[in-house]
Design a protein around this motif. Structure first.
Motif, PDB file in Angstrom:
ATOM      1  N   VAL A   7       0.850  -1.194   0.000  1.00 59.58           N
ATOM      2  CA  VAL A   7       0.000   0.000   0.000  1.00 59.58           C
ATOM      3  C   VAL A   7       0.886   1.245   0.000  1.00 59.58           C
ATOM      4  O   VAL A   7       1.707   1.423   0.892  1.00 59.58           O
ATOM      5  CB  VAL A   7      -0.926   0.024   1.229  1.00 59.58           C
ATOM      6  N   PRO A   8       0.765   2.115  -0.979  1.00 55.92           N
ATOM      7  CA  PRO A   8       1.606   3.317  -1.043  1.00 55.92           C
ATOM      8  C   PRO A   8       1.242   4.306   0.064  1.00 55.92           C
ATOM      9  O   PRO A   8       0.118   4.291   0.577  1.00 55.92           O
ATOM     10  CB  PRO A   8       1.292   3.894  -2.425  1.00 55.92           C
ATOM     11  N   GLU A   9       2.198   5.143   0.429  1.00 57.57           N
ATOM     12  CA  GLU A   9       1.938   6.147   1.465  1.00 57.57           C
ATOM     13  C   GLU A   9       0.815   7.083   1.045  1.00 57.57           C
ATOM     14  O   GLU A   9      -0.034   7.459   1.859  1.00 57.57           O
ATOM     15  CB  GLU A   9       3.203   6.968   1.729  1.00 57.57           C
ATOM     16  N   THR A  10       0.809   7.449  -0.233  1.00 63.17           N
ATOM     17  CA  THR A  10      -0.237   8.340  -0.753  1.00 63.17           C
ATOM     18  C   THR A  10      -0.873   7.689  -1.973  1.00 63.17           C
ATOM     19  O   THR A  10      -0.372   7.838  -3.098  1.00 63.17           O
ATOM     20  CB  THR A  10       0.351   9.706  -1.149  1.00 63.17           C
ATOM     21  N   PRO A  11      -1.957   6.959  -1.777  1.00 59.84           N
ATOM     22  CA  PRO A  11      -2.618   6.315  -2.914  1.00 59.84           C
ATOM     23  C   PRO A  11      -3.091   7.344  -3.935  1.00 59.84           C
ATOM     24  O   PRO A  11      -3.438   8.480  -3.594  1.00 59.84           O
ATOM     25  CB  PRO A  11      -3.813   5.606  -2.256  1.00 59.84           C
ATOM     26  N   VAL A  12      -3.084   6.946  -5.188  1.00 59.15           N
ATOM     27  CA  VAL A  12      -3.581   7.805  -6.261  1.00 59.15           C
ATOM     28  C   VAL A  12      -5.075   8.043  -6.070  1.00 59.15           C
ATOM     29  O   VAL A  12      -5.824   7.122  -5.746  1.00 59.15           O
ATOM     30  CB  VAL A  12      -3.323   7.149  -7.633  1.00 59.15           C
TER      31      VAL A  12
END
Length: 254
Positions: A7-12
């Motif tokens: 899971v990215p730190e800031t999801p698109v």
């Protein structure tokens, strides 16, 4: 298509999109219109999908001629704002016409029976040289929101770099109209029974994304287009989860 379960730190932030499941009654029962996307597409390359695409900012134009359930009603169905609901319905009508030639619109004498007469407008809509509102105005047509019904709401997993917040609609092919494959986004198009489309995917003859697979499974339970269209559904957002199992990534739908 490569996936990661990280899971990215800031999801698109997902882009609003509309998908339309076109229905008709064939000789052997209910059929749906499917298209296999070309391999060069940035999203869902090579996948078998229903017509649809992202919302264009001009789809929210309040000047669009409109008949049927108002944006406020669509906002209730999809749990959103009126502005987004208006844009989604307009995107559904525009994308369906661009990708299949089916026009969910009408004039004073009813629903368009021969959409081929407006074929010249399709490339201009695709290139965004022409907005849906301008096209309908020039053609003297009215968007027919009553030819659509809400079906589902899918949001691309947070791990994806290209994400869509997609509302699914169902629509019955208007009498006299034909769906075609005259779009650069698809290498082939065809009508198919839901159960046969699923069998093709299970046999490896085609590839389906989870929303398409699930929708086909649901539609396989119906016997006619009218039955599907008359079904009232509670639409709730579904965000699939990507889970790693060894060297494979599995999609989990809760």
């Amino acid at each position: 298509m490569e996936f990661s379960d990280a899971v990215p730190e800031t999801p698109v932030v997902p882009r609003d999109a509309a998908t339309v499941v076109l229905l008709r009654d064939g000789e052997r029962g209910l059929e749906v219109f499917l298209q296999r996307r070309v391999a060069a597409m940035a999203f869902a390359a090579g996948m078998t999908v229903f017509p649809g695409g992202g919302v264009d900012r001009r789809d929210a134009d309040a000047s669009v001629r409109w008949a049927g359930p108002e944006p406020a009603r669509w906002a209730q169905w999809f749990s959103g704002t009126e502005a987004v609901a208006r844009a989604l319905v307009c995107a559904a009508v525009r994308e369906t016409f661009e990708e299949s030639g089916v026009l969910l619109a009408g004039a004073a004498d009813g629903v368009v029976a021969d959409a081929a007469r407006y074929a010249d407008a399709r490339p201009a809509l695709v290139s965004r040289e022409l907005s849906l509102a301008a096209f309908l105005e020039q053609a003297g047509l009215t968007l027919r929101a009553d030819l659509l019904r809400p079906w589902a709401h899918w949001i691309t997993p947070v791990q994806e770099k290209r994400r869509y917040d997609t509302r699914f609609f169902v629509a019955v092919l208007p009498e006299g109209q034909n769906a075609d494959g005259a779009t650069t986004e698809a290498e082939s198009s065809a009508w198919q029974r839901p159960e046969e489309a699923l069998a093709d995917a299970e046999a490896g003859r085609s590839r389906l994304m989870p929303p398409t697979w699930q929708t086909l499974r649901e539609l396989a339970e119906f016997t006619s287009a009218a039955e599907v269209f008359a079904t009232e559904r509670a639409v709730e957002a579904i965000i699939p989860t990507l889970v790693r199992e060894g060297d494979r990534i599995r999609v989990v739908i809760k």
